[in-house]
Write a protein that holds these residues in place. Sequence first.
Motif, PDB file in Angstrom:
ATOM      1  N   LEU A 245       0.827  -1.209   0.000  1.00 21.17           N
ATOM      2  CA  LEU A 245       0.000   0.000   0.000  1.00 21.17           C
ATOM      3  C   LEU A 245       0.859   1.256   0.000  1.00 21.17           C
ATOM      4  CD1 LEU A 245      -2.852  -0.769   2.571  1.00 21.17           C
ATOM      5  CD2 LEU A 245      -3.169  -0.141   0.165  1.00 21.17           C
ATOM      6  N   GLY A 246       1.954   1.194   0.728  1.00 17.96           N
ATOM      7  CA  GLY A 246       2.857   2.340   0.827  1.00 17.96           C
ATOM      8  C   GLY A 246       3.468   2.675  -0.529  1.00 17.96           C
ATOM      9  N   ARG A 247       3.910   1.638  -1.251  1.00 12.63           N
ATOM     10  CA  ARG A 247       4.484   1.868  -2.583  1.00 12.63           C
ATOM     11  C   ARG A 247       3.446   2.469  -3.522  1.00 12.63           C
ATOM     12  NH1 ARG A 247       6.897  -3.096  -1.365  1.00 12.63           N
ATOM     13  NH2 ARG A 247       5.279  -4.235  -2.475  1.00 12.63           N
ATOM     14  N   PHE A 248       2.241   1.902  -3.443  1.00 17.69           N
ATOM     15  CA  PHE A 248       1.147   2.410  -4.276  1.00 17.69           C
ATOM     16  C   PHE A 248       0.884   3.892  -3.984  1.00 17.69           C
ATOM     17  CE2 PHE A 248      -3.344   3.401  -3.328  1.00 17.69           C
ATOM     18  CZ  PHE A 248      -3.818   3.625  -4.614  1.00 17.69           C
ATOM     19  N   PHE A 249       0.804   4.223  -2.706  1.00 19.31           N
ATOM     20  CA  PHE A 249       0.479   5.594  -2.308  1.00 19.31           C
ATOM     21  C   PHE A 249       1.567   6.562  -2.778  1.00 19.31           C
ATOM     22  CE2 PHE A 249       0.249   9.096   0.845  1.00 19.31           C
ATOM     23  CZ  PHE A 249      -1.068   9.472   0.638  1.00 19.31           C
ATOM     24  N   LYS A 250       2.820   6.119  -2.636  1.00 18.23           N
ATOM     25  CA  LYS A 250       3.939   6.959  -3.064  1.00 18.23           C
ATOM     26  C   LYS A 250       3.853   7.196  -4.567  1.00 18.23           C
ATOM     27  CE  LYS A 250       8.892   7.426  -2.767  1.00 18.23           C
ATOM     28  NZ  LYS A 250      10.129   6.643  -2.820  1.00 18.23           N
ATOM     29  N   ASP A 251       3.544   6.124  -5.270  1.00 20.09           N
ATOM     30  CA  ASP A 251       3.413   6.175  -6.715  1.00 20.09           C
ATOM     31  C   ASP A 251       2.359   7.204  -7.142  1.00 20.09           C
ATOM     32  OD1 ASP A 251       4.120   5.220  -9.186  1.00 20.09           O
ATOM     33  OD2 ASP A 251       2.538   3.706  -9.227  1.00 20.09           O
ATOM     34  N   VAL A 252       1.227   7.183  -6.451  1.00 24.57           N
ATOM     35  CA  VAL A 252       0.136   8.100  -6.801  1.00 24.57           C
ATOM     36  C   VAL A 252       0.506   9.538  -6.454  1.00 24.57           C
ATOM     37  CG1 VAL A 252      -2.259   8.767  -6.323  1.00 24.57           C
ATOM     38  CG2 VAL A 252      -1.635   6.346  -6.432  1.00 24.57           C
ATOM     39  N   THR A 253       1.061   9.727  -5.261  1.00 27.11           N
ATOM     40  CA  THR A 253       1.211  11.094  -4.753  1.00 27.11           C
ATOM     41  C   THR A 253       2.495  11.769  -5.216  1.00 27.11           C
ATOM     42  OG1 THR A 253       2.073  10.146  -2.699  1.00 27.11           O
ATOM     43  CG2 THR A 253      -0.259  10.740  -2.743  1.00 27.11           C
ATOM     44  N   THR A 254       3.402  11.007  -5.841  1.00 24.96           N
ATOM     45  CA  THR A 254       4.641  11.625  -6.328  1.00 24.96           C
ATOM     46  C   THR A 254       4.366  12.492  -7.552  1.00 24.96           C
ATOM     47  OG1 THR A 254       5.879   9.741  -5.510  1.00 24.96           O
ATOM     48  CG2 THR A 254       7.000  11.148  -7.093  1.00 24.96           C
ATOM     49  N   SER A 255       3.427  12.082  -8.372  1.00 27.54           N
ATOM     50  CA  SER A 255       3.105  12.857  -9.567  1.00 27.54           C
ATOM     51  C   SER A 255       2.307  14.102  -9.173  1.00 27.54           C
ATOM     52  CB  SER A 255       2.281  12.013 -10.546  1.00 27.54           C
ATOM     53  OG  SER A 255       3.006  10.866 -10.914  1.00 27.54           O
ATOM     54  N   TYR A 256       2.623  15.200  -9.811  1.00 26.67           N
ATOM     55  CA  TYR A 256       1.957  16.458  -9.468  1.00 26.67           C
ATOM     56  C   TYR A 256       0.482  16.444  -9.885  1.00 26.67           C
ATOM     57  CZ  TYR A 256       0.992  21.379  -8.846  1.00 26.67           C
ATOM     58  OH  TYR A 256       0.451  22.555  -8.419  1.00 26.67           O
ATOM     59  N   ALA A 257      -0.378  16.921  -8.991  1.00 22.59           N
ATOM     60  CA  ALA A 257      -1.804  17.087  -9.302  1.00 22.59           C
ATOM     61  C   ALA A 257      -2.393  18.056  -8.293  1.00 22.59           C
ATOM     62  CB  ALA A 257      -2.540  15.749  -9.238  1.00 22.59           C
ATOM     63  N   ALA A 258      -3.007  19.110  -8.771  1.00 19.38           N
ATOM     64  CA  ALA A 258      -3.607  20.080  -7.847  1.00 19.38           C
ATOM     65  C   ALA A 258      -4.724  20.861  -8.516  1.00 19.38           C
ATOM     66  CB  ALA A 258      -2.541  21.052  -7.347  1.00 19.38           C
ATOM     67  N   THR A 259      -5.712  21.229  -7.725  1.00 22.34           N
ATOM     68  CA  THR A 259      -6.717  22.180  -8.208  1.00 22.34           C
ATOM     69  C   THR A 259      -6.134  23.584  -8.042  1.00 22.34           C
ATOM     70  OG1 THR A 259      -7.672  22.360  -6.006  1.00 22.34           O
ATOM     71  CG2 THR A 259      -8.602  20.687  -7.453  1.00 22.34           C
ATOM     72  N   ASP A 260      -6.794  24.578  -8.627  1.00 24.12           N
ATOM     73  CA  ASP A 260      -6.256  25.943  -8.555  1.00 24.12           C
ATOM     74  C   ASP A 260      -6.046  26.401  -7.109  1.00 24.12           C
ATOM     75  OD1 ASP A 260      -8.993  25.771  -8.439  1.00 24.12           O
ATOM     76  OD2 ASP A 260      -9.395  27.291  -9.977  1.00 24.12           O
ATOM     77  N   GLU A 261      -6.938  25.961  -6.214  1.00 26.45           N
ATOM     78  CA  GLU A 261      -6.790  26.318  -4.793  1.00 26.45           C
ATOM     79  C   GLU A 261      -5.433  25.938  -4.214  1.00 26.45           C
ATOM     80  OE1 GLU A 261      -9.806  24.372  -2.567  1.00 26.45           O
ATOM     81  OE2 GLU A 261     -11.207  26.060  -2.664  1.00 26.45           O
ATOM     82  N   MET A 262      -4.953  24.769  -4.592  1.00 24.17           N
ATOM     83  CA  MET A 262      -3.723  24.230  -3.996  1.00 24.17           C
ATOM     84  C   MET A 262      -2.545  24.311  -4.967  1.00 24.17           C
ATOM     85  SD  MET A 262      -4.524  22.970  -0.929  1.00 24.17           S
ATOM     86  CE  MET A 262      -3.385  21.612  -0.531  1.00 24.17           C
ATOM     87  N   HIS A 263      -2.736  24.979  -6.101  1.00 23.23           N
ATOM     88  CA  HIS A 263      -1.721  24.958  -7.158  1.00 23.23           C
ATOM     89  C   HIS A 263      -0.420  25.635  -6.708  1.00 23.23           C
ATOM     90  CE1 HIS A 263      -0.136  24.488 -11.085  1.00 23.23           C
ATOM     91  NE2 HIS A 263      -0.179  25.777 -11.406  1.00 23.23           N
ATOM     92  N   ASP A 264       0.702  25.019  -7.052  1.00 26.78           N
ATOM     93  CA  ASP A 264       2.017  25.509  -6.651  1.00 26.78           C
ATOM     94  C   ASP A 264       2.873  25.645  -7.912  1.00 26.78           C
ATOM     95  OD1 ASP A 264       4.667  25.721  -5.933  1.00 26.78           O
ATOM     96  OD2 ASP A 264       4.599  24.138  -4.416  1.00 26.78           O
ATOM     97  N   GLU A 265       3.057  26.886  -8.362  1.00 25.40           N
ATOM     98  CA  GLU A 265       3.735  27.134  -9.648  1.00 25.40           C
ATOM     99  C   GLU A 265       5.145  26.550  -9.678  1.00 25.40           C
ATOM    100  OE1 GLU A 265       3.357  28.158 -12.734  1.00 25.40           O
ATOM    101  OE2 GLU A 265       1.186  28.442 -12.559  1.00 25.40           O
ATOM    102  N   THR A 266       5.850  26.612  -8.576  1.00 25.01           N
ATOM    103  CA  THR A 266       7.232  26.121  -8.540  1.00 25.01           C
ATOM    104  C   THR A 266       7.267  24.614  -8.788  1.00 25.01           C
ATOM    105  OG1 THR A 266       7.551  27.780  -6.820  1.00 25.01           O
ATOM    106  CG2 THR A 266       9.373  26.237  -7.209  1.00 25.01           C
TER     107      THR A 266
END
Lengths: 437, 437
Positions: A245-266
């Motif tokens: 589960l940990g590997r899966f979660f890392k895999d998902v969350t490593t790729s950038y994804a954000a709505t405008d509210e949480m968007h981080d230009e850098t």
Amino acid sequence: MRLTKSFLPTLKEVPADAQIASHRLMLRAGLIRQTASGIYAWLPAGLRVLRNIERIVREEQNAIGAQEVLMPTLQSADLWRQSGRYDAYGPEMLRIQDRHGRDMLYGPTNEEMITEIFGQSVKSYRELPQSLYHIQWKFRDERRPRFGVMRGREFLMKDAYSFDADYDGAVISYRKMMLAYLRTFQRLGVRAIPMRADTGPIGGELSHEFLILAPTGESTVYFDAALEQQDWLAQSVDFHDPESLGRFFKDVTTSYAATDEMHDETAWKSVPADRQREGRGIEVGHIFYFEDKYTRSMGVTVNGPDGAAFHPHMGSYGIGVSRLTGAIIEAHHDAQGIIWPESVAPFKAAVLNLKPGDAQVDEICNRFNQLGGDAVLLDDRDERAGVKFNDADLMGHPWQIIVGPRGAKEGRVELKNRRSGERLDLSVDEAIERVLL
Amino acid sequence: MRLTKSFLPTLKEVPADAQIASHRLMLRAGLIRQTASGIYAWLPAGLRVLRNIERIVREEQNAIGAQEVLMPTLQSADLWRQSGRYDAYGPEMLRIQDRHGRDMLYGPTNEEMITEIFGQSVKSYRELPQSLYHIQWKFRDERRPRFGVMRGREFLMKDAYSFDADYDGAVISYRKMMLAYLRTFQRLGVRAIPMRADTGPIGGELSHEFLILAPTGESTVYFDAALEQQDWLAQSVDFHDPESLGRFFKDVTTSYAATDEMHDETAWKSVPADRQREGRGIEVGHIFYFEDKYTRSMGVTVNGPDGAAFHPHMGSYGIGVSRLTGAIIEAHHDAQGIIWPESVAPFKAAVLNLKPGDAQVDEICNRFNQLGGDAVLLDDRDERAGVKFNDADLMGHPWQIIVGPRGAKEGRVELKNRRSGERLDLSVDEAIERVLL
């Protein structure tokens, strides 16, 4: 199933107040009828879609060991006074008094009630973890309901709640749900991208919204194309194994994804340009960890291994079931109508009888109807072919089996794929094999 | 399914306010929890029973050609003002104001709404007859809720509505529903006797209540034993054939059956004494024809063959789905607990592991668990055998598969039938064949 024996009333006119495609199409295709502002009745075709979505959501919740319950729609205000939310919640909460003048409310969500039910029954850390969910109608008194079932007032939601002994346990519950959600949306025929969401005062990384890409989405979204290409059903994540589960979660969350509210230009700039995707998204799910917020405020404890009482850690996990019917249509339609993914379609195929009364045509149609049973809709109306073609396109059946007198003579039918538009000339047996087996 | 991974909390104490057996047993067996006066949450075992009842009700409604829809729980008061019922309905109607001050209500029934939906869609006599039903939560603000789900405030009901061109058509729709009801109740494992009910100002013979016999029933009932002996599932009534339906209806209604309200001593005396049955009954269904009461008051018409508009004739047909869980228990329990009919049982069998940790016992139990899947509950708790026996009896699984270390050595288990109490010593394969295949 024969159309002439069914209640599948399509509309020819586009209702004036329906601004977006899914709202227009749901009304035109006879899936829903409005009965009051932001409140809808589900006609047979719409109910079939709703039940298909429910079934897939349920199967994936059960697959990760969540237990289904069913809490009532009405709740006592006292329950919400315990958590402090009765006064905090705004005018979206529908407040009700019963005949004895007792304050009640139509549940917009169920954290308080599930915490109470859990607390009445679970006494020891040995009974943890627990995940409980239900699929029930909720009410939020939107000031200005619109977009049909996408922002209605009475809506069907799956809400799950996890109870764990500590943060580490809660992380595992959270990751299981993320896996279940990604699998659920993929099975529903949509791509829902998980995006980091605000966790408020709790902080941390355990809050994600799931957004379906559609031009009418309410938020602008930015994400790494890698997230679109994953096949969550093919992945062999073992949800019993925290490391997997940990590997899966890392895999998902490593790729950038954000709505405008949480968007981080850098952070966005570090995504290779050819993988940067920007679009609009519709929120269809939200998972959220909130420590012991409710177990603490409602005084719910279980006993630990040392005999000392503690407040279990909770998370909550929502999927907008009725909203999804609209969101799926937003993602899958064209100028002619809906294009249902097979997994949620009200009927897998429509059989269009182009000449009712012609013995050979009728015989072939009846054969499809009998073999297809509940999965097939036989358009046996005494209507022009054009009306049948239009209604079938509008209703969005994945397959159309077109039976006309010329082909019938030779035992042949035309098979049309609604999505690709591809048409094949097939023998009856070939069409049966292709669509019904 | 493993009990240790489930949320099936049984209670040892009998709640003080639970006066009747079904209420006590539903709480003790962990089927429901009260969340407010007359309002209950359904825990996993209770929800399984509710879904099983729903499924059987749905299958029999579909079998007579009724179409399933789903209407919302909240309705606009304006709809009920059209029929004149908004003011006529007493304090049992839960009246609500939304944030804009609009009058709404939590639907206690749906005649008005279905009439409106019908009227929006059906324009010609050629589209008749129609039968539409839904299974949805209703609310009646009982002054004094009691008897658990038997007289709760928020309750699940199946309500169907038929639309016909004239009286003769309405009679056929009514008879189909009577057939569906008798089949439904029999499949649920209960005998529900149809009894003539008051038709009020409409008169005629088209109103029947269905009562299950149980000592705690609210009404005294008198009926001819012939009605108890019919096998409605074995009868070959052709619901497409009005004559076949007519013979069936005559057959049912010729035998005497009445609640105390409608009891006729003279007619009763003509029933042979050895066939006179007197007892108490719980109402679980009601079917009722009411001419054009709602189509007329709500101004709904369709066009006849001559082009002239007319008001279709309607009937309504209710089954108390949540109430049935209690009524079935009233009819099927003993001092130890519930005795579920197989068709509605939450689990078909419980596997009692009498020595968790014993390799042979565990292996046999796991085999049943894997083969049985969702239909089998494996009691793998670290508890004394007595606790497991008591809980299995309380929860009322039709079968108990008892796996102890002595039998396990020889590959043998004990199979107990909950209803008869019969115990058999069987090989594992024999038990599998008997219960799981």
